[in-house]
Structure formats: C-alpha cells, structure tokens
Design a protein around this motif. Sequence first.
Motif, PDB file in Angstrom:
ATOM      1  N   GLY A 112       0.854  -1.176   0.000  1.00  0.00           N
ATOM      2  CA  GLY A 112       0.000   0.000   0.000  1.00  0.00           C
ATOM      3  C   GLY A 112       0.893   1.228   0.000  1.00  0.00           C
ATOM      4  O   GLY A 112       2.123   1.123  -0.040  1.00  0.00           O
ATOM      5  N   MET A 116      -3.232   6.195  -2.422  1.00  0.00           N
ATOM      6  CA  MET A 116      -3.532   5.123  -3.379  1.00  0.00           C
ATOM      7  C   MET A 116      -4.715   5.513  -4.269  1.00  0.00           C
ATOM      8  O   MET A 116      -5.691   6.100  -3.798  1.00  0.00           O
ATOM      9  CB  MET A 116      -3.869   3.828  -2.636  1.00  0.00           C
ATOM     10  CG  MET A 116      -2.693   3.212  -1.909  1.00  0.00           C
ATOM     11  SD  MET A 116      -3.174   1.783  -0.889  1.00  0.00           S
ATOM     12  CE  MET A 116      -3.293   0.515  -2.163  1.00  0.00           C
ATOM     13  N   LYS A 118      -7.970   4.516  -6.745  1.00  0.00           N
ATOM     14  CA  LYS A 118      -9.036   3.531  -6.555  1.00  0.00           C
ATOM     15  C   LYS A 118      -8.614   2.170  -7.113  1.00  0.00           C
ATOM     16  O   LYS A 118      -8.865   1.132  -6.509  1.00  0.00           O
ATOM     17  CB  LYS A 118     -10.329   3.999  -7.221  1.00  0.00           C
ATOM     18  CG  LYS A 118     -11.520   3.115  -6.867  1.00  0.00           C
ATOM     19  CD  LYS A 118     -12.783   3.524  -7.590  1.00  0.00           C
ATOM     20  CE  LYS A 118     -13.275   4.860  -7.130  1.00  0.00           C
ATOM     21  NZ  LYS A 118     -14.564   5.237  -7.765  1.00  0.00           N
ATOM     22  N   LYS A 121      -6.275   0.474  -4.696  1.00  0.00           N
ATOM     23  CA  LYS A 121      -7.025  -0.024  -3.542  1.00  0.00           C
ATOM     24  C   LYS A 121      -7.761  -1.316  -3.887  1.00  0.00           C
ATOM     25  O   LYS A 121      -7.769  -2.267  -3.094  1.00  0.00           O
ATOM     26  CB  LYS A 121      -8.025   1.038  -3.058  1.00  0.00           C
ATOM     27  CG  LYS A 121      -7.368   2.239  -2.424  1.00  0.00           C
ATOM     28  CD  LYS A 121      -8.396   3.310  -2.090  1.00  0.00           C
ATOM     29  CE  LYS A 121      -7.736   4.525  -1.470  1.00  0.00           C
ATOM     30  NZ  LYS A 121      -8.713   5.604  -1.184  1.00  0.00           N
ATOM     31  N   TRP A 124      -5.242  -4.189  -4.250  1.00  0.00           N
ATOM     32  CA  TRP A 124      -4.702  -4.493  -2.916  1.00  0.00           C
ATOM     33  C   TRP A 124      -5.733  -5.306  -2.120  1.00  0.00           C
ATOM     34  O   TRP A 124      -5.415  -6.340  -1.539  1.00  0.00           O
ATOM     35  CB  TRP A 124      -4.353  -3.195  -2.178  1.00  0.00           C
ATOM     36  CG  TRP A 124      -3.657  -3.419  -0.887  1.00  0.00           C
ATOM     37  CD1 TRP A 124      -2.302  -3.440  -0.688  1.00  0.00           C
ATOM     38  CD2 TRP A 124      -4.251  -3.667   0.400  1.00  0.00           C
ATOM     39  NE1 TRP A 124      -2.031  -3.689   0.647  1.00  0.00           N
ATOM     40  CE2 TRP A 124      -3.206  -3.833   1.320  1.00  0.00           C
ATOM     41  CE3 TRP A 124      -5.564  -3.771   0.845  1.00  0.00           C
ATOM     42  CZ2 TRP A 124      -3.439  -4.094   2.669  1.00  0.00           C
ATOM     43  CZ3 TRP A 124      -5.797  -4.033   2.183  1.00  0.00           C
ATOM     44  CH2 TRP A 124      -4.740  -4.191   3.078  1.00  0.00           C
ATOM     45  N   GLU A 150     -12.787   1.741   1.524  1.00  0.00           N
ATOM     46  CA  GLU A 150     -11.765   2.233   2.454  1.00  0.00           C
ATOM     47  C   GLU A 150     -11.908   1.651   3.855  1.00  0.00           C
ATOM     48  O   GLU A 150     -10.905   1.338   4.494  1.00  0.00           O
ATOM     49  CB  GLU A 150     -11.753   3.760   2.461  1.00  0.00           C
ATOM     50  CG  GLU A 150     -11.244   4.299   1.135  1.00  0.00           C
ATOM     51  CD  GLU A 150     -11.022   5.791   1.115  1.00  0.00           C
ATOM     52  OE1 GLU A 150     -11.587   6.508   1.971  1.00  0.00           O
ATOM     53  OE2 GLU A 150     -10.275   6.246   0.230  1.00  0.00           O
ATOM     54  N   MET A 153     -10.465  -1.768   3.712  1.00  0.00           N
ATOM     55  CA  MET A 153      -9.000  -1.699   3.646  1.00  0.00           C
ATOM     56  C   MET A 153      -8.400  -1.371   5.006  1.00  0.00           C
ATOM     57  O   MET A 153      -7.388  -1.959   5.396  1.00  0.00           O
ATOM     58  CB  MET A 153      -8.555  -0.653   2.629  1.00  0.00           C
ATOM     59  CG  MET A 153      -8.752  -1.097   1.204  1.00  0.00           C
ATOM     60  SD  MET A 153      -8.027   0.077   0.068  1.00  0.00           S
ATOM     61  CE  MET A 153      -6.290  -0.157   0.417  1.00  0.00           C
ATOM     62  N   ALA A 178       0.006   4.165   4.388  1.00  0.00           N
ATOM     63  CA  ALA A 178      -1.278   3.829   3.754  1.00  0.00           C
ATOM     64  C   ALA A 178      -2.392   3.796   4.784  1.00  0.00           C
ATOM     65  O   ALA A 178      -3.479   4.345   4.560  1.00  0.00           O
ATOM     66  CB  ALA A 178      -1.172   2.487   3.036  1.00  0.00           C
ATOM     67  N   LEU A 182      -5.657   6.365   5.090  1.00  0.00           N
ATOM     68  CA  LEU A 182      -7.043   5.916   5.141  1.00  0.00           C
ATOM     69  C   LEU A 182      -7.774   6.525   6.330  1.00  0.00           C
ATOM     70  O   LEU A 182      -8.919   6.970   6.204  1.00  0.00           O
ATOM     71  CB  LEU A 182      -7.111   4.388   5.220  1.00  0.00           C
ATOM     72  CG  LEU A 182      -6.823   3.644   3.921  1.00  0.00           C
ATOM     73  CD1 LEU A 182      -6.644   2.159   4.202  1.00  0.00           C
ATOM     74  CD2 LEU A 182      -7.936   3.866   2.906  1.00  0.00           C
TER      75      LEU A 182
END
Length: 189
Positions: A112, A116, A118, A121, A124, A150, A153, A178, A182
Amino acid sequence: MKRDEMIERVKAEMPERRWLHTEGVMAASKVLAERFGEDAGRAELAAILHDVAKYWPVDRMELIIREQHLPGDLLAYDKELWHAPVGAWVARHEFGVTDSGILDAIRYHTSGRRGMSKLEKIVWLADYIEPGREFSGVDRIRELSEKDLEESMLAAFDNTIAFLIAKGKRIYPLTIDARNDLIEHIKGG
C-alpha cells in the motif's frame, strides 16, 4: 500482448496453487471494480500480473531492485515485499504494460502507500480477500468490502499490522503511511 498469452506466461512463473490465488484475485478485482466504479479490465490486468515475480529467486529480485534503482529500502525489509515492485518492472519491460495506474496497482499491492488510487485499492483488497484466503478476520473484511472500500481496507491493514507485530516483524513504512492516509480520509484526521 494478448490476454491469453499473458495468462500462459504468468502461469509458467508460479506453482498451480499460486495461479489459483491469482485467478481468485482476478475475480475479486473485477467484482470490486464494478462495485466501486473502476474499470474492470484494468483491474483484471493488474491482478493477472500482480504476483508474476512472487516465486523468482531472491537473488534475481535483489538484482533487479539494485540494477533498476527500485526503492533500495526494500532490501532492509521482508523479502515478501520485493515481488511487487519487481513485478511492476516485469509488467512494463517484459509484458509491455505502459498504463501507470496498472503498474502502480502491481507495485503497491503488498505494501500500500499514501494516496492510493481507486485501482490500487481494489487490487490491494482483492489480493487480501480473494476466495482462497482463509485466516482470522478475512470474512469480516469481505463483508465490509460489500459496502465500503476504504473501511474494509482499514480493517485489513489493522489485521496485517497486528499480525506483523505478533510475529515480531518490522513494518514497511509505506504500509503505515497507507493506513494513516485511510484514517485521515475516513475519520477526517
């Protein structure tokens, strides 16, 4: 390069069980892309290539990191991180991928990073929640991914960081960045 040819070349780079994982990431990437408004074809292409260098010998990856001036700090961290930036290099130089968004999705699919896209993300998270993954907390993260990219994540980063701490491992700075990014987006600071 045509999709089928690319798939055959990538399959040749890994054991069958890892190819099954890659197929799971491909499927999850397409679902997440459609759910969150990203191009499913780009997500699938990044997923096909995301682990292309995963089973390369460590010395081969290290050589590419050094010779191609990839982030040298990687060498001080877990070798599990190396295949992502090496894979992005391989995608560009051996598979002809020029889309920087796809290359970044491959490059950052393990660590990450702050800011980032979209697409990054999605790839990932798809790598984290693909159907073949079985570990504590993955079902909860899959449920979260049905509603919020999000938030799911963040839960996954929290899970990963807790795992690394429990194992006494160092945490790569981009992973912390990362997660912090977020939190700033989700919670406003």
